[in-house]
Design a protein around this motif. Structure first.
Motif, PDB file in Angstrom:
ATOM      1  N   THR A 197      -9.353  30.307   4.590  1.00  0.00           N
ATOM      2  CA  THR A 197     -10.661  30.068   3.997  1.00  0.00           C
ATOM      3  C   THR A 197     -11.453  31.363   3.854  1.00  0.00           C
ATOM      4  OG1 THR A 197     -12.793  28.946   4.245  1.00  0.00           O
ATOM      5  CG2 THR A 197     -11.640  29.523   6.270  1.00  0.00           C
ATOM      6  N   LEU A 198     -12.194  31.449   2.760  1.00  0.00           N
ATOM      7  CA  LEU A 198     -13.198  32.496   2.574  1.00  0.00           C
ATOM      8  C   LEU A 198     -14.539  31.816   2.315  1.00  0.00           C
ATOM      9  CD1 LEU A 198     -11.338  35.168   0.380  1.00  0.00           C
ATOM     10  CD2 LEU A 198     -11.822  35.253   2.821  1.00  0.00           C
ATOM     11  N   GLY A 199     -14.723  30.660   2.925  1.00  0.00           N
ATOM     12  CA  GLY A 199     -15.931  29.876   2.724  1.00  0.00           C
ATOM     13  C   GLY A 199     -16.975  30.121   3.794  1.00  0.00           C
ATOM     14  N   THR A 209     -11.953  37.563   8.340  1.00  0.00           N
ATOM     15  CA  THR A 209     -12.433  38.694   7.542  1.00  0.00           C
ATOM     16  C   THR A 209     -12.914  39.872   8.379  1.00  0.00           C
ATOM     17  OG1 THR A 209     -14.596  37.582   7.339  1.00  0.00           O
ATOM     18  CG2 THR A 209     -13.017  37.284   5.541  1.00  0.00           C
ATOM     19  N   TRP A 246      -4.562  37.816  -1.922  1.00  0.00           N
ATOM     20  CA  TRP A 246      -5.052  36.470  -2.227  1.00  0.00           C
ATOM     21  C   TRP A 246      -4.293  35.856  -3.402  1.00  0.00           C
ATOM     22  CZ3 TRP A 246      -8.167  33.510   0.616  1.00  0.00           C
ATOM     23  CH2 TRP A 246      -8.699  32.352   0.034  1.00  0.00           C
ATOM     24  N   GLU A 252      -5.167  29.625  -3.376  1.00  0.00           N
ATOM     25  CA  GLU A 252      -6.443  30.110  -3.901  1.00  0.00           C
ATOM     26  C   GLU A 252      -7.568  29.073  -3.819  1.00  0.00           C
ATOM     27  OE1 GLU A 252      -5.796  32.812  -7.477  1.00  0.00           O
ATOM     28  OE2 GLU A 252      -3.745  32.077  -7.136  1.00  0.00           O
ATOM     29  N   LEU A 255     -10.975  29.154  -0.988  1.00  0.00           N
ATOM     30  CA  LEU A 255     -12.347  29.637  -1.095  1.00  0.00           C
ATOM     31  C   LEU A 255     -13.352  28.577  -0.648  1.00  0.00           C
ATOM     32  CD1 LEU A 255     -12.201  31.545  -4.493  1.00  0.00           C
ATOM     33  CD2 LEU A 255     -12.990  32.512  -2.328  1.00  0.00           C
ATOM     34  N   THR A 412     -17.628  38.111   4.826  1.00  0.00           N
ATOM     35  CA  THR A 412     -16.751  37.127   4.177  1.00  0.00           C
ATOM     36  C   THR A 412     -17.003  37.077   2.679  1.00  0.00           C
ATOM     37  OG1 THR A 412     -16.589  35.776   6.179  1.00  0.00           O
ATOM     38  CG2 THR A 412     -16.146  34.681   4.089  1.00  0.00           C
ATOM     39  N   ASP A 413     -18.277  37.065   2.276  1.00  0.00           N
ATOM     40  CA  ASP A 413     -18.603  36.985   0.848  1.00  0.00           C
ATOM     41  C   ASP A 413     -18.175  38.230   0.085  1.00  0.00           C
ATOM     42  OD1 ASP A 413     -19.611  34.461   1.060  1.00  0.00           O
ATOM     43  OD2 ASP A 413     -21.729  35.021   0.941  1.00  0.00           O
ATOM     44  N   ALA A 416     -14.765  37.341  -0.777  1.00  0.00           N
ATOM     45  CA  ALA A 416     -14.737  36.181  -1.663  1.00  0.00           C
ATOM     46  C   ALA A 416     -15.143  36.564  -3.084  1.00  0.00           C
ATOM     47  CB  ALA A 416     -15.661  35.093  -1.121  1.00  0.00           C
ATOM     48  N   LYS A 417     -16.164  37.398  -3.219  1.00  0.00           N
ATOM     49  CA  LYS A 417     -16.609  37.822  -4.542  1.00  0.00           C
ATOM     50  C   LYS A 417     -15.515  38.608  -5.264  1.00  0.00           C
ATOM     51  CE  LYS A 417     -21.568  38.024  -3.471  1.00  0.00           C
ATOM     52  NZ  LYS A 417     -22.022  37.102  -4.531  1.00  0.00           N
ATOM     53  N   GLN A 420     -12.672  36.502  -6.588  1.00  0.00           N
ATOM     54  CA  GLN A 420     -13.122  35.678  -7.713  1.00  0.00           C
ATOM     55  C   GLN A 420     -13.374  36.500  -8.981  1.00  0.00           C
ATOM     56  OE1 GLN A 420     -15.856  32.148  -6.491  1.00  0.00           O
ATOM     57  NE2 GLN A 420     -16.151  33.718  -4.927  1.00  0.00           N
TER      58      GLN A 420
END
Length: 441
Positions: A197-199, A209, A246, A252, A255, A412-413, A416-417, A420
Motif C-alpha cells: 500500500t501507498l495509501g 516508505t 511499482w 498497482e 495505492l 508516503t505521498d 505515491a505521486k 501515479q
C-alpha cells in the motif's frame, strides 16, 4: 395498641441508627469508602487487534478479572486503527472522552500537552523487566516525561510465498532492492505481484516508505531536527527506483489499500509478498483448512518472513509502536493508573502476549527469553523487532514536528505521486515544501 406499635417503631429506628453508626464507624476506621462510592469506570480505547484471539482474551478473561480484583468497571472500546487519532483529537477538544487512548508511533508528541506524565509507571516497569528498548523510550518520552505507557511493538516483516519465490529463482529472500525488483518482475509476469500500500493508512504504508527512503540514504531532516534535507540526490534516486519497481513488480491497485487489503490479497493468493506483521501467518495457523495453496496444501507451510531489503544506504526497519496515553481531562486518573499497573503485571500481560503468538514484541528486554519465540521458527524474525526499529523523523529526533509529518503521510505521498505520473523531481520538491511548512513553523 397504637402506643405499642409506636414504641416498636421507635425501637427499630434506634436499632437501625445504631447499626448504621457502627457500620460507618467501621468504614471510617478502615480508611475505605463504601463500595458504591468507590466504584470507578475506566474507559480504554484501543484498535481492533489483527489477532482476534487477543481481543477475545481481553474481553472474556483479563478485563473481568481486573474488574474483580480492582473493584472498578473497565469499558473496553475497540475501533479501526485509523480512527484512533481523530477520536483522540475530538476528545481533547471537547474535554471529555476515553481515559486511556492507544497511540501509534510518535503520535504521542502531538498530544504531549494533553496527557498525564506516566514516568513513575514506566520506569518501574523498565526496572522490573530488564530495561525499556531505546526505540520505545524515544517514541513515548520527550526526555522530560513519559507521554504514554509503552504497550507493544508490531514488527513489520515481509511475508512471502516461499514456493513461488523458489520458482522465480530466489531460493532465499532477495537481499537488495534491485534483486527484489528483478524477482518481483518475474512474479508479476506470472500473475503473482508484490502487494504494497501507498495509501493513507497507519501501519503498512509508513513502515514501508520510511525504511525505503532511509535505505537509499534519504532523510527528512538533518540531525538538528530543523533543517529539511529530503531534497537530495539519494531521495531522488529512491523515488526513481520506486516508479520502476511499482510498475514492474507490484499490484498497482495498492495505492488505495489500507492495512487489511494486503492481508486479504495474500490469503486469497493474488499477491506473492507483502510487508506486514505476523497476522497473515497467524490467520493461516488458525484456519489451516480454509487457507490452502493452489496445490491444495495448507498455506501456513508456504509462508516465510524477512526484513526489508537493503539499499545503497543500508538496511532499515520501522515497526508500529503502540502505547497508551492517560488523558489530562480524565476524572479517573488514579483508577486508570491502577489499571495500567495491573495489566502490565507479568502474570496478566504475559497472557495477552502469549495470545499474540509472536505478532507483538513487548517493550522490555525480559520477553526476549519467552518460549513463544522458540515455538515457531517462522516467527523468529519478529523477536528483536523492537531492538532494530528506527523512528520517523530520522536523522532528527521523533518530536512533534516529525509526528505531524508522519500523520500527513508526506513521505508516503512523495512516492505515491511519482508512481501515479508526477516527475520524481517534482514529487521530491513537493515533499520538501510540505516538510518546510512543518519544520519552519
Amino acid at each position: 395498641m397504637v402506643q405499642t406499635k409506636r414504641r416498636s417503631v421507635i425501637k427499630l429506628a434506634g436499632s437501625a441508627a445504631a447499626v448504621a453508626s457502627t457500620g460507618m464507624a467501621g468504614i471510617l476506621a478502615s480508611g475505605r469508602t463504601p463500595a458504591y462510592a468507590q466504584q470507578k469506570t475506566v474507559h480504554w480505547l484501543r484498535w481492533v487487534d489483527f489477532v482476534p484471539a487477543s481481543d477475545t482474551l481481553l474481553r472474556k478473561e483479563l478485563i473481568p478479572q481486573a474488574e474483580k480484583e480492582l473493584g472498578m468497571k473497565i469499558n473496553l472500546e475497540t475501533v479501526n486503527g485509523n480512527d484512533l487519532q481523530p477520536r483522540a483529537t475530538a476528545a481533547i477538544q471537547s474535554g471529555s472522552g476515553p481515559d486511556l487512548i492507544q497511540a501509534f508511533n510518535n503520535n504521542t508528541y502531538i498530544y504531549a500537552n494533553s496527557v498525564v506524565d506516566l514516568s513513575d509507571l514506566v520506569e518501574d516497569l523498565a526496572k522490573r523487566e530488564g530495561g525499556l528498548y531505546k526505540y520505545c523510550r524515544s517514541l513515548c518520552s520527550d526526555g522530560k516525561m513519559f507521554m504514554a505507557m509503552p504497550w507493544a511493538v508490531i514488527g513489520a516483516m515481509v511475508a512471502y510465498r516461499k514456493s513461488w519465490f523458489d520458482e522465480a529463482g530466489a531460493t532465499k529472500f532477495p537481499e537488495t532492492w534491485q534483486e527484489y525488483h528483478d524477482i518481483g518482475k518475474k512474479l508479476k509476469a506470472k500473475g503473482r505481484p508484490i502487494g504494497q500500500t501507498l495509501g493513507h493508512t497507519f501501519g503498512d504504508a509508513p513502515t514501508f516508505t520510511y525504511p525505503f527512503l532511509w535505505s537509499w540514504g534519504g532523510k527528512e531532516v538533518e540531525a538538528d531536527g530543523k533543517t529539511v534535507a529530503i531534497n537530495s540526490k539519494e531521495t531522488l534516486e529512491s523515488v526513481k527506483f520506486m516508479t520502476g519497481f511499482w510498475k514492474d513488480a507490484c499490484d498497482e491497485g495498492g495505492l488505495a489499500w489500507d492495512d487489511t487489503n494486503n492481508n486479504r490479497a495474500f490469503l486469497s493468493g493474488t499477491i506473492s509478498a507483502t510487508l506486514n506483521g505476523a497476522s497473515i501467518y497467524i490467520e493461516t495457523l488458525r484456519k489451516p483448512d480454509q487457507y490452502q495453496t493452489e496445490k491444495g496444501k495448507p498455506m501456513k507451510e508456504d509462508i516465510m518472513h524477512s526484513p526489508l531489503p537493503k539499499g545503497p544506504g543500508g538496511q532499515f526497519g520501522m515497526h508500529l509502536m503502540q502505547s497508551d496515553m492517560l488523558m489530562k481531562y480524565s476524572k479517573n486518573q488514579d483508577a486508570a493508573k491502577e489499571f495500567l499497573r495491573w495489566i502490565h503485571a507479568e502474570k496478566n500481560y504475559g497472557k495477552w502476549f502469549e495470545s499474540q503468538k509472536g505478532y507483538s514484541t513487548p517493550p522490555t528486554a525480559k520477553w526476549e527469553s519467552s518460549p513463544v519465540w522458540n515455538a515457531d521458527p517462522v516467527l523468529a524474525p519478529f523477536k528483536v523487532a523492537a531492538r532494530l526499529g528506527q523512528a520517523p523523523g530520522y536523522a532528527g529526533p521523533p518530536n512533534g514536528k516529525a509526528a505531524e509529518a508522519l500523520t500527513k503521510y508526506i513521505v508516503t505521498d512523495m512516492y505515491a505521486k511519482a508512481v501515479q505520473g508526477m516527475a520524481p523531481e517534482e514529487s521530491v520538491k513537493w515533499a520538501e515544501g510540505e516538510l518546510k511548512k512543518i519544520y519552519s513553523a
